[in-house]
Motif scaffolding. Structure first.
Motif: not given
Ligand SMILES: [Fe+2]
Length: 159
Positions: A16, A49, A107, A137
């Motif tokens: 991330e 996130q 992800e 996501e």
């Molecule tokens: Fe992400």
């Protein structure tokens, strides 16, 4: 399993953080305004996130540092090659979408596994936070599918 979960979370944390640096470049390279906005929106989600992962590490009394996600580094590298490619706008956009969807699928797999492992370990708060990110996501991937439908038609016969 607890150690494996920590490892998975560190991997996602690195992924991330790498993505927060790559998404602005992908947004800048996008010719379609819709695609650019999608990348910018996902940057905001990605920053959130990272915050969720920070909260999970705090709860587990662990650090998110100490691991580099090589897979994300590779995916971003491929994205960079697309940005540098001399191509028609719509074709480059189509390629950017494909690259971004590879990122999302990576992800989705990572969060899916981490969520399942957190559930087995009875870590309710982590499960909740990981599910929230997983949903985002999946949402980002679905949105890209929609944008791809228009852009891929353009890319087939660029103006
Ligand atoms: Fe992400």
């Amino acid at each position: 399993l607890h150690d494996l979960l920590l490892d998975e979370l560190k991997d996602l944390y690195s992924a991330e953080n790498q993505l927060t640096k790559a998404l602005p470049k992908m947004a800048k390279a996008a010719a379609s305004e819709e695609l650019r906005t999608a990348f910018e929106d996902h940057l905001k989600e990605t920053e959130n996130q990272v915050n969720r992962l920070d909260r999970i590490f705090k709860e587990l009394e662990a650090s998110g540092k100490g691991k580099k996600c090589q897979a994300m580094a590779g995916l971003i590298e491929e994205g960079k090659e697309i940005i540098d490619e001399d191509a028609e706008d719509s074709v480059r956009d189509a390629a950017l979408i494909a690259a971004a969807q590879k990122v999302e699928h990576y992800e989705i797999a990572g969060y899916g596994s981490a969520r399942a492992h957190a559930e087995l370990l009875g870590l309710d708060e982590a499960v909740k936070l990981l599910q929230e990110t997983l949903d985002e996501e999946i949402g980002a991937d679905t949105k890209l599918n929609g944008i791809a439908k228009e852009i891929n038609v353009e890319a087939e016969s660029p103006a």
